[in-house]
Design a protein around this motif. Structure first.
Motif, PDB file in Angstrom:
ATOM      1  N   VAL A 187       5.472  -6.388  -1.267  1.00 17.67           N
ATOM      2  CA  VAL A 187       6.900  -6.806  -1.364  1.00 17.67           C
ATOM      3  C   VAL A 187       7.182  -6.889   0.046  1.00 17.67           C
ATOM      4  O   VAL A 187       7.236  -5.767   0.748  1.00 17.67           O
ATOM      5  CB  VAL A 187       7.953  -5.970  -2.206  1.00 17.67           C
ATOM      6  CG1 VAL A 187       9.334  -6.529  -2.192  1.00 17.67           C
ATOM      7  CG2 VAL A 187       7.421  -6.092  -3.730  1.00 17.67           C
ATOM      8  N   SER A 188       7.716  -7.952   0.526  1.00 13.54           N
ATOM      9  CA  SER A 188       8.303  -8.082   2.005  1.00 13.54           C
ATOM     10  C   SER A 188       9.610  -7.609   1.983  1.00 13.54           C
ATOM     11  O   SER A 188      10.499  -7.542   1.103  1.00 13.54           O
ATOM     12  CB  SER A 188       8.172  -9.521   2.339  1.00 13.54           C
ATOM     13  OG  SER A 188       9.664 -10.388   1.815  1.00 13.54           O
ATOM     14  N   ALA A 189      10.184  -7.284   3.076  1.00 11.11           N
ATOM     15  CA  ALA A 189      11.458  -6.677   3.475  1.00 11.11           C
ATOM     16  C   ALA A 189      12.393  -7.794   3.105  1.00 11.11           C
ATOM     17  O   ALA A 189      13.746  -7.728   3.058  1.00 11.11           O
ATOM     18  CB  ALA A 189      11.517  -5.968   4.550  1.00 11.11           C
TER      19      ALA A 189
ATOM     20  N   ASN B  78      15.019   0.677   0.818  1.00 13.61           N
ATOM     21  CA  ASN B  78      15.089  -0.559   0.217  1.00 13.61           C
ATOM     22  C   ASN B  78      16.275  -0.391  -0.822  1.00 13.61           C
ATOM     23  O   ASN B  78      16.103  -0.382  -1.892  1.00 13.61           O
ATOM     24  CB  ASN B  78      13.715  -0.739  -0.347  1.00 13.61           C
ATOM     25  CG  ASN B  78      12.480  -0.524   0.263  1.00 13.61           C
ATOM     26  OD1 ASN B  78      12.760  -0.739   1.591  1.00 13.61           O
ATOM     27  ND2 ASN B  78      11.491  -0.294  -0.399  1.00 13.61           N
TER      28      ASN B  78
ATOM     29  N   TRP C 162      14.573  -7.609   0.460  1.00 14.46           N
ATOM     30  CA  TRP C 162      15.508  -6.402   0.289  1.00 14.46           C
ATOM     31  C   TRP C 162      16.688  -7.027   1.199  1.00 14.46           C
ATOM     32  O   TRP C 162      17.841  -6.570   0.871  1.00 14.46           O
ATOM     33  CB  TRP C 162      14.991  -5.082   1.137  1.00 14.46           C
ATOM     34  CG  TRP C 162      13.747  -4.496   0.399  1.00 14.46           C
ATOM     35  CD1 TRP C 162      12.672  -4.245   0.940  1.00 14.46           C
ATOM     36  CD2 TRP C 162      13.380  -4.509  -1.068  1.00 14.46           C
ATOM     37  NE1 TRP C 162      11.555  -3.813   0.250  1.00 14.46           N
ATOM     38  CE2 TRP C 162      12.100  -4.133  -1.208  1.00 14.46           C
ATOM     39  CE3 TRP C 162      14.005  -4.960  -2.115  1.00 14.46           C
ATOM     40  CZ2 TRP C 162      11.392  -3.967  -2.543  1.00 14.46           C
ATOM     41  CZ3 TRP C 162      13.403  -4.565  -3.439  1.00 14.46           C
ATOM     42  CH2 TRP C 162      12.173  -4.110  -3.521  1.00 14.46           C
TER      43      TRP C 162
ATOM     44  N   ASN D  39      13.236   2.615   6.639  1.00 15.03           N
ATOM     45  CA  ASN D  39      12.955   3.525   5.609  1.00 15.03           C
ATOM     46  C   ASN D  39      13.499   3.559   4.285  1.00 15.03           C
ATOM     47  O   ASN D  39      13.287   4.249   3.518  1.00 15.03           O
ATOM     48  CB  ASN D  39      13.172   4.708   6.188  1.00 15.03           C
ATOM     49  CG  ASN D  39      12.457   4.994   7.508  1.00 15.03           C
ATOM     50  OD1 ASN D  39      10.997   4.964   7.492  1.00 15.03           O
ATOM     51  ND2 ASN D  39      12.963   5.312   8.388  1.00 15.03           N
TER      52      ASN D  39
HETATM   53  C1  LIG Z   1      10.318  -0.193   0.522  1.00 10.89           C
HETATM   54  O1  LIG Z   1       9.285  -1.205   0.345  1.00 10.89           O
HETATM   55  C2  LIG Z   1       8.302  -1.075   1.100  1.00 10.89           C
HETATM   56  C3  LIG Z   1       7.659  -2.668   0.652  1.00 10.89           C
HETATM   57  O2  LIG Z   1       8.564  -3.682   1.111  1.00 10.89           O
HETATM   58  C4  LIG Z   1       7.456  -0.299   0.528  1.00 10.89           C
HETATM   59  O3  LIG Z   1       6.131  -0.174   1.186  1.00 10.89           O
HETATM   60  C5  LIG Z   1       8.065   1.039   0.763  1.00 10.89           C
HETATM   61  O4  LIG Z   1       6.886   2.223   0.211  1.00 10.89           O
HETATM   62  C6  LIG Z   1       9.307   1.204   0.065  1.00 10.89           C
HETATM   63  N1  LIG Z   1       9.934   2.356   0.513  1.00 10.89           N
HETATM   64  C7  LIG Z   1      10.793   2.961  -0.154  1.00 10.89           C
HETATM   65  C8  LIG Z   1      11.512   4.484   0.450  1.00 10.89           C
HETATM   66  O5  LIG Z   1      11.016   2.798  -1.271  1.00 10.89           O
END
Ligand SMILES: *[C@@H]1O[C@H](CO)[C@@H](O)[C@H](O)[C@H]1NC(C)=O
Ligand SMILES: *[C@@H]1O[C@H](CO)[C@@H](O)[C@H](O)[C@H]1NC(C)=O
Ligand SMILES: *[C@@H]1O[C@H](CO)[C@@H](O)[C@H](O)[C@H]1NC(C)=O
Ligand SMILES: *[C@@H]1O[C@H](CO)[C@@H](O)[C@H](O)[C@H]1NC(C)=O
Ligand SMILES: *[C@@H]1O[C@H](CO)[C@@H](O)[C@H](O)[C@H]1NC(C)=O
Ligand SMILES: *[C@@H]1O[C@H](CO)[C@@H](O)[C@H](O)[C@H]1NC(C)=O
Length: 489
Positions: free
Chosen positions: A370-372, A449, A375, A447
């Motif tokens: 999943v890309s940020a 999402n 988010w 850190n």
């Molecule tokens: C947030 O999302 C990314 C992918 O976009 C993932 O790699 C990461 O583990 C996630 N972090 C949390 C804290 O959920």
């Protein structure tokens, strides 16, 4: 002139450096700022965020490269669930390709008739190059999803070039030569027939479009040219035809490659006398940015396609500042919503098996990433739901961006983006809202999402802020290079 300016700037910097400590912040130092929201000052109604499965890419989301049925469901849930990605727009490609061709979208009119008199032997395969399954699965996780059905080209027989590719015009519009008949009504009927097939599947198409990037053609894939005058010549046929069949449907104009290009089309459409023949101004963010309000005569505008295009897969929130990072997308959306009253923002593809950067979710056989960017969408649209109304919001700091939205049930979303490399302690005052008691914060940074990050009770302010009716007030911290959405309920 130039050298004088440089001297002045240098003098200002030197003076600042000796009189304040702006250069000595540490990552733990906190600055303060105030945010004020006025819920009584209302702007556009929001439609939401979205993505597309055009050109057969929806088939990758539904297993053609090995994504298992359970992951097909999960990826679609991640995108569209109100509590995960929060998307609500599906942009489908009304195909113009006869038969099944890999990388193209099949037409409902595989045999294009010799004249506009027909015969029109429409065919529905209950599949729509996997876009039906994408739409159905999106609707499973978001029953109110907004379906945008958009054609890249008319069927070849209806165009000046005789093929779906290589641009050309709809036969019947001014300036279209090499045509032996007027095909405008046939094209309008064909678009409506596509909507009818979705209706038969129990799916309401909310928005119908006849063009994709009509300023950027001819290109070697399905494409069609139009300026604003030519758009008037076709939309004056499509508009009454579509409304007669589907009174609630909205008509789009015209998915230009950039905001400036869209403005030019809208201006010409108006000059030609066609400004009443569309309901939503649709534009892409490739060639120019929105920057200022649209000349859409008060009608909503929607960003309907954008992605990095040529870059490698980039899943980061904020590492290099590259345009595809989530943090940058949060700012692009802010600018569109606040400066151009844009009602929604649609990424190019939803999920694609690729090493490139054109989708929100990257697939690799049965794995997904999943890309940020998702988010960034979620930070807005999990909280500012479709139907919410944007209201006035401002911050005292240049690098602290704020917008605010009131949902239909009175809850309020206040997404704040901190572009500084240090945290801000903020006082947030919301005038015109008294019916809420807590503010819950959701944090997105490298850190987190959209992670719940605290909840405070709000204080009621009598007659405070800019409204006569009072409001609420609370204190919070916004982390550096982060987006934090405060949800007031
Ligand atoms: C947030 O999302 C990314 C992918 O976009 C993932 O790699 C990461 O583990 C996630 N972090 C949390 C804290 O959920
Ligand atoms: C839909 O059509 C595609 C080819 O365009 C095919 O690969 C896929 O299996 C079909 N899906 C269903 C559910 O029939
Ligand atoms: C004119 O139309 C014919 C028939 O559709 C097509 O074969 C031809 O390529 C067109 N010519 C131009 C210049 O577009
Ligand atoms: C149009 O929308 C209204 C309000 O949502 C609804 O009651 C009506 O049934 C719709 N009409 C059609 C023809 O879909
Ligand atoms: C799917 O992705 C993998 C890994 O990026 C790549 O090697 C493969 O060629 C892709 N397959 C298709 C059909 O796109
Ligand atoms: C109000 O609407 C928001 C957004 O749809 C939703 O998250 C929330 O649960 C609703 N609250 C109430 C009290 O209905």
């Amino acid at each position: 002139m130039k050298s004088v300016t440089i001297v002045v700037v240098a003098a200002t910097v030197a003076a600042t450096a000796t009189t304040c400590s702006a250069w000595s912040y540490t990552p733990s130092m906190t600055y303060s700022a105030s945010i004020s929201v006025n819920a009584l000052q209302k702007y556009q109604t929001m439609i939401g965020g979205g993505c597309s499965g055009a050109f057969g890419i929806a088939c990758q989301q539904f297993g053609s490269v090995g994504l298992s049925p359970s992951n097909q469901d999960l990826v679609t849930q991640i995108l569209f669930d109100e509590n995960i990605g929060g998307l609500s727009i599906v942009r489908n490609d009304i195909g113009s390709t006869p038969g099944i061709v890999a990388g193209d979208v099949s037409s409902i009119l595989p045999d294009c008739p010799p004249t506009p008199e027909g015969p029109f032997n429409y065919v529905w395969d209950g599949n729509d190059t996997c876009q039906l399954q994408l739409t159905q699965t999106a609707l499973k996780y978001n029953p109110n999803a907004y379906v945008y059905a958009d054609a890249w080209s008319a069927p070849g027989c209806m165009k000046s070039v005789g093929t779906e590719d290589n641009g050309g015009f709809i036969c019947g519009v001014r300036g279209a030569s090499n045509c032996s008949a007027d095909w405008r009504q046939a094209y309008a009927d064909y678009l409506v027939q596509y909507v009818r097939y979705y209706e038969q599947e129990g799916i309401e198409v909310s928005l119908l479009g006849a063009y994709n990037e009509p300023d950027f053609n001819p290109v070697t894939y399905a494409s069609m040219e139009s300026d604003g005058y030519q758009a008037k010549d076709f939309l004056e046929v499509l508009y009454p035809t579509a409304k007669a069949a589907f009174p609630n449907i909205s008509i789009a104009c015209c998915d230009a490659t950039g905001a400036r290009q869209e403005r030019n089309i809208l201006y010409e459409l108006d000059q030609a006398g066609g400004s009443e023949f569309f309901d939503v101004a649709t534009w892409h963010n490739y060639q120019s940015n929105p920057e200022r309000p649209f000349n859409s005569g008060g009608k909503p505008n929607l960003m309907t396609e954008w992605a990095d295009g040529t870059g490698k897969w980039n899943s980061y929130w904020d590492v290099t500042g590259q345009l595809a990072e989530g943090f940058q997308w949060a700012l692009y959306m802010h600018n569109a919503f606040v400066n151009s009253d844009t009602s929604g923002y649609t990424h190019w593809w939803c999920a694609q098996n690729t090493t490139g950067d054109n989708a929100l979710v990257r697939l690799e056989y049965d794995a997904y990433y999943v890309s940020a960017r998702l988010w960034a969408f979620a930070s807005y649209f999990r909280f500012a739901r479709p139907g919410s109304v944007r209201v006035e919001a401002s911050s005292s700091a240049e690098n602290l961006y704020v917008s605010a939205y009131v949902n239909a049930n009175g809850t309020v979303a206040v997404p704040v983006i901190n572009e500084a490399h240090f945290a801000y302690a903020v006082t947030i005052e919301v005038a015109g809202v008294t019916d809420v008691s807590v503010a819950t914060a959701y944090l997105t940074d490298n850190n987190h999402n959209v992670t719940m990050a605290g909840q405070v009770e709000v204080d009621v302010v009598v007659g405070g802020g800019s409204g006569e009716s009072g409001g609420v007030k609370f204190e919070a911290t916004v982390e550096p290079r982060a987006m934090k959405t405060f949800f007031l309920s």
